[in-house]
Structure formats: C-alpha cells, structure tokens
Design a protein around this motif. Structure first.
Motif, short mmCIF file in Angstrom:
data_model
loop_
_atom_site.label_atom_id
_atom_site.label_comp_id
_atom_site.label_asym_id
_atom_site.label_seq_id
_atom_site.Cartn_x
_atom_site.Cartn_y
_atom_site.Cartn_z
N VAL B 136 1.02 -0.98 -0.20
CA VAL B 136 0.24 -0.04 0.02
C VAL B 136 0.91 0.95 -0.33
O VAL B 136 1.45 1.69 0.74
N VAL B 137 0.71 2.12 -1.25
CA VAL B 137 1.17 3.53 -1.16
C VAL B 137 0.79 4.85 -0.84
O VAL B 137 1.03 5.79 0.16
N HIS B 138 -1.14 4.69 -1.21
CA HIS B 138 -1.70 5.42 -1.20
C HIS B 138 -2.73 5.48 0.20
O HIS B 138 -3.36 4.26 -0.23
N LYS B 139 -3.29 5.79 0.64
CA LYS B 139 -4.39 5.88 1.45
C LYS B 139 -5.74 6.52 1.44
O LYS B 139 -6.14 5.50 1.77
N LEU B 140 -6.12 7.11 0.09
CA LEU B 140 -7.41 7.03 -0.69
C LEU B 140 -7.88 7.69 0.34
O LEU B 140 -9.49 7.18 0.63
N THR B 141 -7.51 8.49 1.54
CA THR B 141 -8.50 8.77 1.74
C THR B 141 -9.90 10.00 1.51
O THR B 141 -9.06 10.61 0.60
N GLY B 142 -11.04 9.42 2.34
CA GLY B 142 -12.01 10.61 0.99
C GLY B 142 -12.53 9.26 0.87
O GLY B 142 -13.18 9.82 -0.10
N LEU B 143 -12.25 8.06 0.49
CA LEU B 143 -12.93 7.48 -0.44
C LEU B 143 -14.28 6.67 0.38
O LEU B 143 -14.48 6.29 1.87
N ARG B 144 -15.25 6.27 0.31
CA ARG B 144 -16.62 5.56 0.60
C ARG B 144 -17.12 5.10 -0.59
O ARG B 144 -18.09 5.60 -0.70
N LYS B 286 -7.55 10.69 -8.38
CA LYS B 286 -7.14 11.99 -8.48
C LYS B 286 -7.10 12.60 -7.88
O LYS B 286 -5.59 13.55 -7.05
N GLU B 287 -8.05 13.04 -7.24
CA GLU B 287 -8.15 13.90 -6.51
C GLU B 287 -7.93 13.41 -4.93
O GLU B 287 -7.50 14.29 -4.30
N LEU B 288 -8.62 12.43 -4.47
CA LEU B 288 -8.04 11.87 -3.83
C LEU B 288 -6.22 11.65 -3.32
O LEU B 288 -5.55 12.24 -2.12
#
Lengths: 204, 296
Positions: B136-144, B286-288
């Motif tokens: 895992v590199v990106h956390k993708l916080t905000g992905l719901r 991309k936004e995340l």
C-alpha cells in the motif's frame, strides 16, 4: 387464475409435479407456504404478485398451463434469493429455469419472448464457438427480435431497439470496451460430443 | 507462485480492463495468474435455462484442463463463471454417474483435486500472508465506497461450500480494510442488478438498479466497488438511463476492486485501463491523491 383444487385430475397432476421435481432437483412437496421466498423476491414488484410460493403450489396442483406461462417464470432473474432463504431448501429459481425449458419443449410462446431469445442466443454462441462472442450473440439476439416484430409489423419497436443498442455500442467503442476480434476454443469438438450426449439424454 | 486463471468470455471482451487489472494486481502480490489452455465458456446463467447437462459439462471441461496441467487452485474473477464452475464441480462430485458421463468425453477428465476460488478468496490469502498490506502506497482517504457483491458470490442454486456470509458478506470489506479504506455499510450489497434483464427486460433491470443506487447515494457513498463484470457493466453503462428515469441526481463511478487496489499501490491508471468507465472514476481517484499530497 388458479384452477380450483376440485377440478384437478390426480392422474394428470402427478406426472407434471414429478417431472418438475426430477428436472429441477427440488422437493416441491416440502413447501409449507411460509412465503419467505415471496418476501425476498428481487422481481416481486414486477410479477403481478405472482410469488415463488404461488408457483410451487400451482405445480403441486398440476396447473400446467399457468405454471408454464406466468410473469414469475419469465421475469425471474435467477438471483437465488428465494432458495437461499427457504427453510426447506427449495430453490425456486431452479423451478423457473426448469419451466422455461419445458415451455420451449412444448413450443409455447414465452410471456417474455426476449428473455428466451437472449438465453438461446447466448448459449448457442458459447456452444458453437466454445466461447461467447458478445457482438455475434447480440447480433443473433437482435435478429430474432427483429424477425418476430416484422411478422407483427411493429417497425417502431425495431427502430427503438436498434437506436438503444447502437447508442450503447458507440459508447462502448468510444470507451474501448467493444471487442472486435473473434474468440474460439479448439476444444469445440469435445463440447459438441457432450452436446450430442445431452440430446440423447433428453430423448431417453 | 502460480495460480490457474480462468478469465471467461467477458474478461476477454467488454470487461478486458478487469482481466488486465487482475493479472497485474496478483503479480504485484507475488502470484502469477496462468491462463488455462483453450478454456471454454462456462455457460453463465443462461445455460441452466436452456440445457442443464451442458450447464454442468461446460465448466467441467475447464476444471479438467486446470487439473490436468497440475494446478491445485484456480482463480475466477467473474462472479458468474465462479458460481457456475463451483456448482458444476460440486454436482459432479456428488453424482458419480454424471461424472462418468462427462469425463468420458473430456480429453482432460476431472479428478476432483482443484480448489475453485473467487477473486476475493484469492485476495484474502494474500492478506493473510501480509503481501497486500506491504504494497500500500496511497491511503485514498476520502474514498467512501459501498461494497456491492450482487448475487453470484454468495447465493448458489446448489449446496456448495459458501465462502462468505450469505446475507452480509464481508470479503470486500476485509480487502479494502487492509488498505485502510473505510467502507460504508448499506442494505443492497447482495441485491440483484437484473443481470441480462438490462438487455432483455430493461424496465425490470432499471427498477432494481435504481433501488441499489438510491441506497448508495443516501448513505453518502462516493463510489461503488464490485467484483462482478456483469454488475459493473450494468451499473456503469445503464446508470445515466436509470437515474434519469428514477429522478436520481448523483452519479457514482463503479469500480472493480482491482482498480482500488491498483490505485492504493500507485499503479498507473492508464495501465489499469481505469479510464474505460461510462461514469468517470479517474477524477475522483486523482482528487484523493492530490488531497493526500496536500496533507503531507
């Protein structure tokens, strides 16, 4: 709608029930009409209140005509919710699948002809080439639809169908989700041999 | 390690992206997906409505091919292919006469040694070994996301060993949880999208999908994640149509789970063909990522 129980001829009733039970692998006599299947049916709002428990009772009573031609048999999407929730392990979706086949064998006009045409075209493509070719089988399916509508001179319906499918096809092409190559499996011969066996089984 | 891989017809055509993603993700996780030789169509949900014997025989040939090549596990990402293959395997195991009838026509007969795995089962094995977490590199916080299983992963027309909870499966939640993604609980995770009804009975399929979509929107989801190419295609390609019909304003990208894993691993979206959705999903991802950059 349902034939009254008194009008049922037991000599005719048994073979139909037995046929459905054997071919679907489901023990229809175990149903005690709790209607959990009805409560969970995905297409419950689409079948004119024709619920899975009703279909089971109809087959048990031997009402062959109604059992082969009702909205549930032809709208059932085989989501298998009814059977998963049945306390007696009756998978009614296997019953609707069986009744679809029996209707075809008796050359009955399906209540939803497009449903029958779709599955026929799909399986035919898979068996012929060993793999399903989306464009080929969709073409065959649309052709069946168009031929049927030409007979009744419903040209508007044909145009609407073409428009819908063309729009989807163009969008899929733009998104590179349309496949233009042709899929085939060399082992088609084995599949053909199995198909012959299947036909032999059906006639015995 | 090598795993047998059955792509099925869909993953060679309209859902090619799922094939590309699956191979790539598993190779990143240290498992090579090896496509079995000369496989054939599984018959999908149609075969059971047309020819019961062929509905068993078609997947049987594929099982025989995988076993003949010495594989002990076969991964099948497509839910319909997975379901048909698992059911055929079990029915043949339970019925010696049927096994004999089918095997006598097969160049590679079945011997019963193969484990048929859904993509979630195969991914969960990679979680258990720690392989997924490490990448895992990106956390993708905000992905719901809401996890959408559809029918074929947990409901079967025959008594097979069901790999997850029937009414409330958790496999996708466990995979996304490993990526530290917070999934949203909802009511329609195992609802039916209508499958082929989107073609042969669109009215019904649109009604079913509108219910699914309404719940996802009401819960505040910003995307749907699935493992089934049929569900993905339906919810994605038909979304504009059924949303207009049912007064739903929001549009949600419908991702394969492999796309989300790929994004978390920082694999290039173009390579994963993430840009091939009807409802755009690349903007959200991309936004995340940009959001994460700012937070650093």
């Amino acid at each position: 709608m349902t034939a009254p129980a008194m009008a049922i001829n037991p000599n005719q009733t048994q073979p139909f029930l037995q046929q459905v039970m054997e071919r679907s692998g489901q023990n229809l006599t175990a149903c005690y009409q709790c209607r959990r299947c009805a409560a969970g049916c995905s297409v419950g709002d689409e079948t004119d209140y024709f619920t899975p428990n009703l279909l089971i009772r109809m087959v048990v009573l031997g009402d062959r005509d109604q059992a082969l031609s009702n909205q549930l048999v032809w709208k059932c999407v085989s989501c298998y919710t009814c059977g998963t929730r049945c306390p007696n392990d009756i998978q009614t979706a296997r019953i609707t699948e069986t009744l679809k086949k029996m209707a075809k064998e008796e050359h009955l006009e399906p209540l939803q002809p497009k449903v029958a045409e779709f599955h026929d075209a799909f399986v035919r493509s898979g068996l012929r080439w060993g793999r399903v070719n989306e464009m080929e089988f969709m073409g065959a399916y649309e052709m069946k639809f168009a031929l049927r509508k030409i007979k009744t001179r419903e040209f508007g319906a044909i145009m609407d169908e073409i428009k819908t499918q063309a729009r989807l096809g163009m969008e899929m092409t733009r998104l590179r989700r349309m496949h233009f190559g042709f899929l085939m499996a060399k082992g088609r011969k084995e599949i053909k041999a199995l198909q012959r066996k299947s036909k032999q089984r059906a006639t015995h | 390690m090598q795993l047998a891989y059955y792509p099925g017809c869909s993953l060679q055509q309209s859902s090619k992206l799922y094939d590309v993603q699956s191979r790539r993700i598993f190779s990143e996780l240290g498992a090579e997906l090896v496509e079995i030789e000369d496989w054939n169509c599984c018959g999908a949900t149609s075969a059971g409505k047309v020819d019961d014997f062929m509905a068993m025989a078609m997947p049987a040939r594929n099982i025989g091919i995988a076993e003949g090549a010495g594989f002990t596990e076969m991964v099948i990402p497509c839910s319909a292919c997975y379901s048909r293959t698992l059911v055929a395997q079990q029915r043949i195991k339970d019925n010696a006469a049927l096994a004999e009838e089918i095997n006598s026509e097969l160049a590679a007969p079945i011997n019963g040694s193969l484990k048929v795995s859904s993509i979630l089962e195969a991914l969960e094995e990679r979680i258990a070994s720690g392989a997924l977490k490490d990448r895992v590199v990106h956390k993708l916080t905000g992905l719901r996301p809401v996890c959408y299983y559809g029918c074929m992963l947990t409901r079967f027309p025959y008594a097979v060993p069901v790999p997850d909870d029937v009414e409330n499966p958790q496999g996708m939640e466990r995979v996304l949880g490993t990526l530290k993604i917070k999934t949203i609980d909802w009511n329609h995770k195992t609802s039916c999208c209508g499958a082929s009804a989107s073609v042969n009975d669109p009215e019904t399929a649109h009604n079913l999908m509108a219910e699914i979509m309404k719940d996802a929107v009401a819960r505040g989801a910003n995307c749907v994640v699935t493992t089934c190419p049929m569900c993905q295609m339906n919810l994605d390609a038909q979304q504009e149509a059924f949303c207009l019909k049912h007064d739903i304003e929001t549009r949600l990208p419908v991702f394969f789970i492999t796309e989300i894993i790929g994004a978390a691993m920082d694999l290039p979206p173009a390579e994963l063909q993430t840009d091939r959705h009807f409802i755009d999903g690349t903007t959200l991802l991309k936004e995340l990522e940009q959001h994460e950059e700012k937070g650093k």
